[in-house]
Design an enzyme around this catalytic site. Structure first.
Site, PDB file in Angstrom:
ATOM      1  N   CYS A   2     -15.499 -16.557   8.596  1.00 48.06           N
ATOM      2  CA  CYS A   2     -14.706 -16.461   9.813  1.00 48.06           C
ATOM      3  C   CYS A   2     -14.374 -17.826  10.407  1.00 48.06           C
ATOM      4  O   CYS A   2     -15.131 -18.778  10.251  1.00 48.06           O
ATOM      5  CB  CYS A   2     -15.476 -15.666  10.865  1.00 48.06           C
ATOM      6  SG  CYS A   2     -15.987 -14.069  10.290  1.00 48.06           S
ATOM      7  N   ARG A  27     -11.675 -21.319   3.853  1.00 49.20           N
ATOM      8  CA  ARG A  27     -13.001 -20.699   3.947  1.00 49.20           C
ATOM      9  C   ARG A  27     -12.976 -19.234   3.523  1.00 49.20           C
ATOM     10  O   ARG A  27     -14.028 -18.628   3.348  1.00 49.20           O
ATOM     11  CB  ARG A  27     -13.509 -20.756   5.392  1.00 49.20           C
ATOM     12  CG  ARG A  27     -13.874 -22.143   5.786  1.00 49.20           C
ATOM     13  CD  ARG A  27     -14.085 -22.272   7.268  1.00 49.20           C
ATOM     14  NE  ARG A  27     -14.414 -23.644   7.549  1.00 49.20           N
ATOM     15  CZ  ARG A  27     -15.635 -24.099   7.761  1.00 49.20           C
ATOM     16  NH1 ARG A  27     -16.648 -23.290   7.768  1.00 49.20           N
ATOM     17  NH2 ARG A  27     -15.842 -25.369   7.983  1.00 49.20           N
ATOM     18  N   TRP A  75     -13.767 -12.517   8.071  1.00 55.20           N
ATOM     19  CA  TRP A  75     -14.255 -12.130   6.743  1.00 55.20           C
ATOM     20  C   TRP A  75     -15.167 -10.945   7.015  1.00 55.20           C
ATOM     21  O   TRP A  75     -16.204 -11.085   7.660  1.00 55.20           O
ATOM     22  CB  TRP A  75     -15.002 -13.311   6.120  1.00 55.20           C
ATOM     23  CG  TRP A  75     -15.620 -13.028   4.793  1.00 55.20           C
ATOM     24  CD1 TRP A  75     -16.674 -12.209   4.528  1.00 55.20           C
ATOM     25  CD2 TRP A  75     -15.250 -13.590   3.534  1.00 55.20           C
ATOM     26  NE1 TRP A  75     -16.965 -12.231   3.187  1.00 55.20           N
ATOM     27  CE2 TRP A  75     -16.099 -13.067   2.553  1.00 55.20           C
ATOM     28  CE3 TRP A  75     -14.259 -14.498   3.137  1.00 55.20           C
ATOM     29  CZ2 TRP A  75     -16.014 -13.429   1.202  1.00 55.20           C
ATOM     30  CZ3 TRP A  75     -14.183 -14.844   1.804  1.00 55.20           C
ATOM     31  CH2 TRP A  75     -15.051 -14.305   0.857  1.00 55.20           C
ATOM     32  N   ASN A  99     -17.798 -15.649  15.789  1.00 58.19           N
ATOM     33  CA  ASN A  99     -18.345 -15.870  14.446  1.00 58.19           C
ATOM     34  C   ASN A  99     -19.852 -15.660  14.514  1.00 58.19           C
ATOM     35  O   ASN A  99     -20.472 -16.051  15.503  1.00 58.19           O
ATOM     36  CB  ASN A  99     -18.115 -17.316  13.984  1.00 58.19           C
ATOM     37  CG  ASN A  99     -16.686 -17.579  13.617  1.00 58.19           C
ATOM     38  OD1 ASN A  99     -15.881 -16.658  13.582  1.00 58.19           O
ATOM     39  ND2 ASN A  99     -16.380 -18.827  13.344  1.00 58.19           N
ATOM     40  N   GLY A 100     -20.431 -15.120  13.448  1.00 58.02           N
ATOM     41  CA  GLY A 100     -21.888 -14.955  13.429  1.00 58.02           C
ATOM     42  C   GLY A 100     -22.245 -13.489  13.447  1.00 58.02           C
ATOM     43  O   GLY A 100     -21.469 -12.626  13.028  1.00 58.02           O
ATOM     44  N   GLU A 478     -29.846 -22.321 -15.476  1.00 61.15           N
ATOM     45  CA  GLU A 478     -28.838 -22.688 -14.477  1.00 61.15           C
ATOM     46  C   GLU A 478     -28.961 -24.167 -14.088  1.00 61.15           C
ATOM     47  O   GLU A 478     -27.957 -24.866 -13.938  1.00 61.15           O
ATOM     48  CB  GLU A 478     -28.982 -21.762 -13.247  1.00 61.15           C
ATOM     49  CG  GLU A 478     -28.066 -22.066 -12.078  1.00 61.15           C
ATOM     50  CD  GLU A 478     -26.573 -22.032 -12.412  1.00 61.15           C
ATOM     51  OE1 GLU A 478     -26.203 -21.570 -13.504  1.00 61.15           O
ATOM     52  OE2 GLU A 478     -25.790 -22.511 -11.584  1.00 61.15           O
ATOM     53  N   LYS A 482     -25.948 -26.847 -14.548  1.00 64.76           N
ATOM     54  CA  LYS A 482     -25.421 -27.681 -13.466  1.00 64.76           C
ATOM     55  C   LYS A 482     -25.406 -29.142 -13.872  1.00 64.76           C
ATOM     56  O   LYS A 482     -24.425 -29.849 -13.685  1.00 64.76           O
ATOM     57  CB  LYS A 482     -26.277 -27.555 -12.189  1.00 64.76           C
ATOM     58  CG  LYS A 482     -26.116 -26.359 -11.336  1.00 64.76           C
ATOM     59  CD  LYS A 482     -24.774 -26.137 -10.709  1.00 64.76           C
ATOM     60  CE  LYS A 482     -23.804 -25.478 -11.640  1.00 64.76           C
ATOM     61  NZ  LYS A 482     -23.723 -24.066 -11.741  1.00 64.76           N
ATOM     62  N   GLU A 485     -22.769 -29.856 -16.605  1.00 61.23           N
ATOM     63  CA  GLU A 485     -21.384 -29.734 -16.138  1.00 61.23           C
ATOM     64  C   GLU A 485     -20.893 -30.979 -15.420  1.00 61.23           C
ATOM     65  O   GLU A 485     -19.760 -31.390 -15.601  1.00 61.23           O
ATOM     66  CB  GLU A 485     -21.265 -28.570 -15.132  1.00 61.23           C
ATOM     67  CG  GLU A 485     -21.236 -27.211 -15.727  1.00 61.23           C
ATOM     68  CD  GLU A 485     -21.038 -26.155 -14.660  1.00 61.23           C
ATOM     69  OE1 GLU A 485     -21.950 -25.961 -13.832  1.00 61.23           O
ATOM     70  OE2 GLU A 485     -19.975 -25.526 -14.641  1.00 61.23           O
ATOM     71  N   HIS A 501     -42.147 -23.454 -30.401  1.00 65.62           N
ATOM     72  CA  HIS A 501     -41.559 -22.821 -31.583  1.00 65.62           C
ATOM     73  C   HIS A 501     -40.384 -23.624 -32.132  1.00 65.62           C
ATOM     74  O   HIS A 501     -39.486 -23.071 -32.764  1.00 65.62           O
ATOM     75  CB  HIS A 501     -41.149 -21.381 -31.256  1.00 65.62           C
ATOM     76  CG  HIS A 501     -42.315 -20.538 -30.849  1.00 65.62           C
ATOM     77  ND1 HIS A 501     -43.287 -20.139 -31.742  1.00 65.62           N
ATOM     78  CD2 HIS A 501     -42.705 -20.078 -29.634  1.00 65.62           C
ATOM     79  CE1 HIS A 501     -44.212 -19.443 -31.088  1.00 65.62           C
ATOM     80  NE2 HIS A 501     -43.884 -19.393 -29.809  1.00 65.62           N
ATOM     81  N   LYS A 597     -12.117 -23.772 -12.360  1.00 67.30           N
ATOM     82  CA  LYS A 597     -12.896 -22.909 -11.466  1.00 67.30           C
ATOM     83  C   LYS A 597     -12.798 -21.439 -11.892  1.00 67.30           C
ATOM     84  O   LYS A 597     -13.735 -20.681 -11.722  1.00 67.30           O
ATOM     85  CB  LYS A 597     -12.395 -23.093 -10.038  1.00 67.30           C
ATOM     86  CG  LYS A 597     -13.238 -22.410  -8.984  1.00 67.30           C
ATOM     87  CD  LYS A 597     -14.572 -23.095  -8.783  1.00 67.30           C
ATOM     88  CE  LYS A 597     -15.524 -22.311  -7.921  1.00 67.30           C
ATOM     89  NZ  LYS A 597     -16.931 -22.607  -8.226  1.00 67.30           N
TER      90      LYS A 597
HETATM   91  C1  F6R Z   1     -20.674 -22.941 -13.673  1.00 63.26           C
HETATM   92  C2  F6R Z   1     -19.636 -21.956 -13.438  1.00 63.26           C
HETATM   93  C3  F6R Z   1     -19.198 -21.106 -14.584  1.00 63.26           C
HETATM   94  C4  F6R Z   1     -18.863 -19.695 -14.105  1.00 63.26           C
HETATM   95  C5  F6R Z   1     -18.259 -18.880 -15.253  1.00 63.26           C
HETATM   96  C6  F6R Z   1     -17.995 -17.458 -14.814  1.00 63.26           C
HETATM   97  O1  F6R Z   1     -20.939 -23.697 -12.556  1.00 63.26           O
HETATM   98  O2  F6R Z   1     -19.129 -21.820 -12.368  1.00 63.26           O
HETATM   99  O3  F6R Z   1     -20.157 -21.076 -15.581  1.00 63.26           O
HETATM  100  O4  F6R Z   1     -20.020 -19.094 -13.638  1.00 63.26           O
HETATM  101  O5  F6R Z   1     -17.071 -19.458 -15.679  1.00 63.26           O
HETATM  102  O6  F6R Z   1     -17.138 -17.433 -13.739  1.00 63.26           O
HETATM  103  P1  F6R Z   1     -17.101 -16.233 -12.727  1.00 63.26           P
HETATM  104  O7  F6R Z   1     -18.392 -16.187 -12.034  1.00 63.26           O
HETATM  105  O8  F6R Z   1     -15.948 -16.550 -11.813  1.00 63.26           O
HETATM  106  O9  F6R Z   1     -16.854 -14.996 -13.539  1.00 63.26           O
END
Ligand code: F6R
Length: 602
Positions: A2, A27, A75, A99-100, A478, A482, A485, A501, A597
């Site tokens: 929001c 946002r 939102w 908001n909140g 994960e 990170k 990447e 192993h 993204k």
């Molecule tokens: C890593 C990342 C990607 C997504 C993947 C799936 O930081 O963002 O590994 O997780 O491409 O994307 P979504 O979640 O949008 O299906």
């Protein structure tokens, strides 16, 4: 999430509000509205969907001359994204935006309803405007009524109220949600962040929690629990791009810091009293379901793996996880007693979407866990749970993963409730831990500084192994993803018990091991796995609440009572480590090479 904009002055108010809301668009929101009082005339407009819809509705409206005005992008949290639920909310002679979350809104609503107040929306916000008008009717002084109203609110809020009872004033209050006041020439602005007022106001005051007051004739009257308060303004930033990052160097950094806050949104209206609720799920979703299959890619796949541990352990339901791109071509055997869950931040990932379509063709019920409403995956699924992380701009996912993991934890409890697989005491313990999650996600300055300092040791070497067991294995995956990447260093996530192993052959002083060593899950087991690596001279960065003598570097965590609190606290550490290594290497943290993204191709 929001957004709020407010303006008091003589300029055209509609454009100020709409332009300001546009600045907050990034946002995420699903409806918007504005309200203006001018010459004792009250006007308001609301529209679902994009701001363009609100612009079209207000085309023939203009507001020149002195007046007060408020605007909001919403939102949906309490109640669906409809015009009635959009802000500003209307009483008989006042409007409010907020908001909140007003935690005690149900109690306040009941009290007001017993006095014949009619509610139009399903929101918590509407209670504010009715409470105000109720007090005003008893004591016809707008500021007194507003003060009484604020004293009744529990929870997080940033709110603006305008009323025909005082048509030259805007009333404001802030607690837990951001709000600032901008000062121009004989005009005052309000906003939930800098960007809407950059280029308009020159000075700014960032309200602190517990502050409230009103502005009239260009003056702001500010109060807190001790009474009237003096304040000093500071010069407002002029760079909008920087302001969108709220002073952080990168969106990813901002999003890591935001996690504590967005987690409240994820839980809002779902973790209530002594149960987990998902208003959006139909009651029969789990009828005749004997197993769960989750399909996802990348970070979302790691959240899925986390979920599989939780669903099996807490809800006692078999749960299998598959990488969507593998699932598509393996000719999977599917049975209609399996619930098919897809997880996706964007809701547009081609492989995940195709996996979902296959499952539907095989007659399975489907549920998606997604951050984007109306995305392809949400539309394709029978039912959906939104993660409410707000738009994530950094390509490397952080808050999306955190909120996906949280939704899965909540879902595990929800299914456990349905299947009566959890006793009342255990459920209470889980909920108590869940409510502490936002705190476990807070980034402490000292911790960030420490990670910044030690990151200089982790720039070279021939590789990183993130290791963990149980829930901390997906977290290790994960953490490694990170790092690779955004730093372009080779990193792998591994179940700690598997190192011997094969991968342990790589161990030497140039192999960096990031060891996730929670106290609440198999501490002794992971400890002996790390000892084996240390004996082969690997460089160890241990993350644990328990001091670990063999560590070359040690980051001490604090939560040691529930695995998921340890999980979230350690998650932040791994995210910050990736961030700091990447910054030191001079990489573009927000837009790492070769990545996008949203991956809408196979
Ligand atoms: C890593 C990342 C990607 C997504 C993947 C799936 O930081 O963002 O590994 O997780 O491409 O994307 P979504 O979640 O949008 O299906």
């Amino acid at each position: 999430m929001c957004g709020i904009v407010g303006y008091i002055g003589t300029k055209e108010k509609k454009e100020i509000l709409l332009d300001g809301l546009q600045e907050l668009e990034y946002r995420g929101y699903d409806s918007a509205g504005i309200a203006v009082i001018e010459n004792h005339h009250l006007e308001h407009f609301k529209a679902v969907g994009k701001l363009e819809n609100l612009r079209n509705k207000t085309k023939s409206y203009n507001s020149n001359g002195f007046g007060v005005s408020i605007g909001h992008t919403r939102w949906a949290t309490h109640g669906k994204p409809t015009e009635l639920n959009a802000h500003p909310h209307l009483g008989e002679f006042s409007f409010v935006v907020h908001n909140g979350i007003i935690e005690n809104y149900q109690e306040l609503k009941k009290e007001l309803q017993s006095q014949n107040v009619t509610f139009l929306s399903q929101t918590d916000t509407e209670t504010i405007v009715h409470l105000f008008e109720n007090y005003y009717k008893k004591t016809p002084n707008a500021f007194t009524a507003f003060t009484q109203t604020v004293s009744r609110l529990e929870g997080a809020y940033a709110t603006l109220l305008i009323t025909e009872a005082a048509p030259e004033a805007i009333f404001f209050a802030k607690n837990g949600s951001p709000m600032l006041i901008g000062f121009g020439e004989e005009e005052v602005y309000f906003a939930s962040s800098d960007t809407p007022i950059i280029g308009k106001a020159t000075e700014v005051y960032y309200l602190e929690d517990g502050e409230y007051g009103y502005t009239q004739n260009g003056t702001v009257f500010l109060f807190n629990a001790d009474g009237a308060k003096k304040f000093t303004t500071k010069a407002l930033a002029t760079d909008k791009a920087m302001a969108q990052k709220d002073g952080y160097r990168f969106f990813m950094e901002k999003e890591i810091y935001e996690q504590a806050h967005v987690m409240n949104d994820t839980m809002m209206g779902r973790v209530l009293d002594n149960r987990v609720y998902f208003e959006e799920l139909e009651n029969n979703l789990f009828d005749n379901i004997r197993a769960i299959k989750i399909c996802a890619c990348g970070t979302s796949y790691h959240a899925a793996l986390t979920g599989s541990y939780l669903l099996e352990r807490i809800a006692k339901i078999p749960c299998h996880v598959e990488i969507a791109s593998e699932f598509r071509y393996k000719e999977p055997l599917l049975h209609d007693d399996t619930l098919f869950i897809t997880i996706s931040q964007s809701g547009e990932t081609a492989d995940t979407l195709e996996a979902l379509k296959m499952a539907k063709r095989a007659g399975l019920k489907s549920l998606s866990i997604c951050n984007v409403d109306n995305s392809s995956i949400v539309r394709e699924s029978d039912q959906a749970i939104l993660t409410r992380a707000g738009i994530e701009k950094g390509v490397a996912s952080t808050k999306a993963f955190a909120t996906q993991s949280m939704v899965l934890w909540m879902l595990a409890l929800y299914v456990a409730q349905l299947r009566e697989a959890i006793d009342a005491d255990t459920l209470q313990q889980e909920l108590q831990a869940m409510r502490q999650t936002p705190k476990a996600l807070l980034v402490n300055d000292k911790l960030h500084e420490k990670i910044h300092r030690l990151s200089k040791r982790y720039l070279h070497g021939h590789g990183f192994f993130f290791i963990g067991r149980d829930l901390f294995y997906p977290l290790a995956l994960e953490g490694a993803l990170k790092l690779k990447e955004i730093s372009y260093r080779h990193a792998e996530g591994y179940p700690a018990g598997e190192m011997k192993h094969g991968p342990i052959a790589l161990a030497d002083s140039e192999l960096f091991t990031i060891a996730l060593m929670p106290k609440t899950l198999h501490y002794d087991k992971i400890k002996s796995n790390v000892e084996e690596l240390s004996a082969r001279d690997a460089t160890i960065l241990a993350i644990s609440p328990e001091p670990f003598e063999l560590a070359d570097d040690f980051i001490q965590t604090h939560y040691d009572e529930h695995p998921m609190l340890e999980f979230f606290e350690m998650m932040v550490v791994t995210q910050l480590l990736a961030l700091e290594v990447s910054i030191r290497l001079g990489n573009d943290v927000d837009m790492p090479r070769n990545l996008a993204k949203s991956v809408t191709v196979e």
